[in-house]
Design an enzyme around this catalytic site. Structure first.
Site, mmCIF file in Angstrom:
data_model
loop_
_atom_site.group_PDB
_atom_site.id
_atom_site.type_symbol
_atom_site.label_atom_id
_atom_site.label_comp_id
_atom_site.label_asym_id
_atom_site.label_seq_id
_atom_site.Cartn_x
_atom_site.Cartn_y
_atom_site.Cartn_z
ATOM 1 N N HIS A 130 17.468 25.928 28.166
ATOM 2 C CA HIS A 130 17.204 24.881 29.169
ATOM 3 C C HIS A 130 17.544 25.402 30.571
ATOM 4 O O HIS A 130 18.348 24.804 31.291
ATOM 5 C CB HIS A 130 17.971 23.593 28.843
ATOM 6 N N ARG A 187 10.484 18.581 27.259
ATOM 7 C CA ARG A 187 11.672 18.070 26.569
ATOM 8 C C ARG A 187 11.570 18.429 25.087
ATOM 9 O O ARG A 187 10.469 18.466 24.518
ATOM 10 C CB ARG A 187 11.761 16.549 26.702
HETATM 11 P P1 NDP Z 1 6.084 14.153 37.216
HETATM 12 O O1 NDP Z 1 6.514 12.770 36.920
HETATM 13 O O2 NDP Z 1 5.943 14.593 38.636
HETATM 14 O O3 NDP Z 1 4.691 14.452 36.485
HETATM 15 C C1 NDP Z 1 4.441 14.084 35.162
HETATM 16 C C2 NDP Z 1 3.015 14.479 34.806
HETATM 17 O O4 NDP Z 1 2.805 14.221 33.410
HETATM 18 C C3 NDP Z 1 1.957 13.693 35.574
HETATM 19 O O5 NDP Z 1 0.870 14.530 35.888
HETATM 20 C C4 NDP Z 1 1.525 12.632 34.555
HETATM 21 O O6 NDP Z 1 0.190 12.160 34.699
HETATM 22 C C5 NDP Z 1 1.617 13.427 33.265
HETATM 23 N N1 NDP Z 1 1.731 12.539 32.110
HETATM 24 C C6 NDP Z 1 2.707 11.632 31.835
HETATM 25 N N2 NDP Z 1 2.445 11.010 30.666
HETATM 26 C C7 NDP Z 1 1.281 11.516 30.213
HETATM 27 C C8 NDP Z 1 0.489 11.265 29.055
HETATM 28 N N3 NDP Z 1 0.833 10.349 28.148
HETATM 29 N N4 NDP Z 1 -0.664 11.955 28.923
HETATM 30 C C9 NDP Z 1 -1.032 12.862 29.843
HETATM 31 N N5 NDP Z 1 -0.328 13.159 30.961
HETATM 32 C C10 NDP Z 1 0.820 12.485 31.132
HETATM 33 O O7 NDP Z 1 7.121 15.108 36.447
HETATM 34 P P2 NDP Z 1 7.666 16.546 36.876
HETATM 35 O O8 NDP Z 1 6.516 17.465 37.014
HETATM 36 O O9 NDP Z 1 8.629 16.438 38.001
HETATM 37 O O10 NDP Z 1 8.543 16.889 35.582
HETATM 38 C C11 NDP Z 1 7.970 16.903 34.288
HETATM 39 C C12 NDP Z 1 9.053 17.058 33.239
HETATM 40 O O11 NDP Z 1 9.560 18.393 33.226
HETATM 41 C C13 NDP Z 1 10.311 16.208 33.442
HETATM 42 O O12 NDP Z 1 10.107 14.870 33.048
HETATM 43 C C14 NDP Z 1 11.305 16.925 32.552
HETATM 44 O O13 NDP Z 1 11.215 16.416 31.243
HETATM 45 C C15 NDP Z 1 10.812 18.384 32.553
HETATM 46 N N6 NDP Z 1 11.746 19.254 33.280
HETATM 47 C C16 NDP Z 1 12.243 20.361 32.617
HETATM 48 C C17 NDP Z 1 13.075 21.233 33.264
HETATM 49 C C18 NDP Z 1 13.582 22.436 32.575
HETATM 50 O O14 NDP Z 1 14.416 23.164 33.153
HETATM 51 N N7 NDP Z 1 13.116 22.734 31.370
HETATM 52 C C19 NDP Z 1 13.457 21.036 34.666
HETATM 53 C C20 NDP Z 1 12.878 19.870 35.263
HETATM 54 C C21 NDP Z 1 12.056 19.011 34.576
HETATM 55 P P3 NDP Z 1 -0.272 11.400 36.077
HETATM 56 O O15 NDP Z 1 -0.384 12.529 37.068
HETATM 57 O O16 NDP Z 1 -1.567 10.813 35.751
HETATM 58 O O17 NDP Z 1 0.831 10.432 36.391
HETATM 59 C C1 OXD Z 2 15.421 18.054 34.761
HETATM 60 C C2 OXD Z 2 15.919 19.110 33.870
HETATM 61 O O1 OXD Z 2 14.899 17.042 34.273
HETATM 62 O O2 OXD Z 2 16.685 19.975 34.345
HETATM 63 O O3 OXD Z 2 15.530 18.226 35.991
HETATM 64 O O4 OXD Z 2 15.568 19.153 32.700
#
Ligand code: NDP
Ligand code: OXD
Length: 310
Positions: free
Chosen positions: A273, A225
């Site tokens: 994005h 993000r």
């Molecule tokens: P998930 O919720 O599946 O995974 C999040 C990961 O981040 C987990 O491994 C979690 O740790 C880790 N995490 C969260 N907080 C912390 C922290 N403070 N310190 C260290 N690790 C942390 O998310 P997704 O993989 O599905 O998606 C991730 C992000 O990608 C979304 O929230 C969105 O913002 C972004 N996104 C961007 C897109 C784009 O087109 N650019 C498309 C889709 C998503 P743990 O495993 O221990 O819970």
């Molecule tokens: C999502 C994105 O969160 O597209 O899926 O950013």
């Protein structure tokens, strides 16, 4: 039983209603701007809803985010906090993110920005880069998307590291967990990929202090993000040669304003994005299946934990 749809572009609301209607027989699907009886609304399917958007609906069972991130829902101070939030994720989204991360990591690894610049000045400048097996890449966030991206990078031969909150086991990936292991992780990342969710703990995480902990000349890819990044710190690190290049897919303000420094910076690649945008027919099928499952079982696998913020 009504489902309301809210996306920023009002024309797209009708489009989503058309997609979802044949998939959710027996439901009335309406625009959030014309919801009918508010007590009948039990689900809201949303992307970047307006502040207070859910207040009129006392019987909401779940809010469905049209994406993996839920930060756009949690941003609402008036959000009914007890209502579960369902994420829209799946193999389609994961595959697209694998492709984006592989593309941009390979681009940095093979020095493509410099090669493209040489083409611009008709210069034949050969350069030898180490093979992937001698390049260390780190992924911040090892969830659905980060975990898959790390696996893909490992399969390309990269020395792959991953960092998450709790310890994750991923074949071929050396994993680090929590604040205590963050320095050890960062110190090895020649290319750093951010796929964290946006939470209080991760806002501004890509800052000068983090850049200083990376090896000299590292590159950064942010597909998490926009507010993960302190923009001025990135520009300073690039301008001082501390970082070589950044690829940015997400921004604090989207669309990125046309006069923003990132557009013309020689060491910044901007993508709008698009790292992993779910295609709408697939997204509709996932949304419909999740609503039906939630109706039946009272929960779904892709439910966010709002108390953690993701
Ligand atoms: P998930 O919720 O599946 O995974 C999040 C990961 O981040 C987990 O491994 C979690 O740790 C880790 N995490 C969260 N907080 C912390 C922290 N403070 N310190 C260290 N690790 C942390 O998310 P997704 O993989 O599905 O998606 C991730 C992000 O990608 C979304 O929230 C969105 O913002 C972004 N996104 C961007 C897109 C784009 O087109 N650019 C498309 C889709 C998503 P743990 O495993 O221990 O819970
Ligand atoms: C999502 C994105 O969160 O597209 O899926 O950013």
């Amino acid at each position: 039983m009504t489902i309301v749809v809210s996306v920023p572009n009002r024309e797209k609301i009708d489009w989503w209603i058309e997609q979802l209607t044949p998939l959710l027989l027996g439901w009335t699907i309406r625009s959030i701007h014309d919801p009918g009886a508010p007590e009948a609304v039990t689900y809201a399917v949303v992307w970047k809803p307006a502040i207070g958007a859910f207040l009129p609906f006392p019987n909401l069972k779940a809010i469905v985010s049209l994406g993996a991130g839920i930060d756009h829902v949690l941003a609402d101070a008036e959000l009914p906090r007890q209502v579960p939030i369902i994420r829209t994720v799946g193999e389609d989204l994961t595959q697209r993110m694998r492709e984006y991360v592989a593309l941009h990591v390979l681009r940095h690894h093979r020095d493509m920005p410099a090669i493209s610049a040489s083409q611009g000045s008709s210069e034949w400048k050969q350069r030898v880069v180490p093979p992937a097996t001698k390049r260390t890449v780190g992924v911040m966030g090892l969830g659905n998307l980060g975990g898959a991206a790390a696996t893909t990078l490992a399969s390309l031969g990269f020395e792959t590291l991953g960092w998450s909150c709790s310890r994750r086991e991923i074949e071929g990936v050396t994993t680090y967990a929590g604040e205590a292991e963050f320095d050890a992780f960062l110190g090895r990342c020649e290319i750093l990929v951010c796929l964290l969710p946006l939470t209080a703990a991760t806002t501004g995480i890509l800052d000068a202090a983090l850049f200083d902990r990376l090896p000299d000349g590292a590159s950064v890819i942010n597909a998490g993000r926009g507010p993960h990044l302190i923009e001025a710190d990135l520009l300073a690190a690039l301008d001082h040669g501390r970082l070589a290049h950044a690829t940015l897919d997400v921004f604090a303000i989207e669309p990125l304003p046309s006069d923003h420094a990132f557009w013309t910076h020689p060491n910044v690649t901007v993508t709008p994005h698009i790292a992993s945008l779910i295609d709408a027919p697939t997204g509709s099928r996932i949304v419909a299946a999740n609503i039906e499952r939630f109706e039946r079982d009272g929960r779904v696998a892709d439910q966010a934990d709002a108390s953690r913020g993701y």
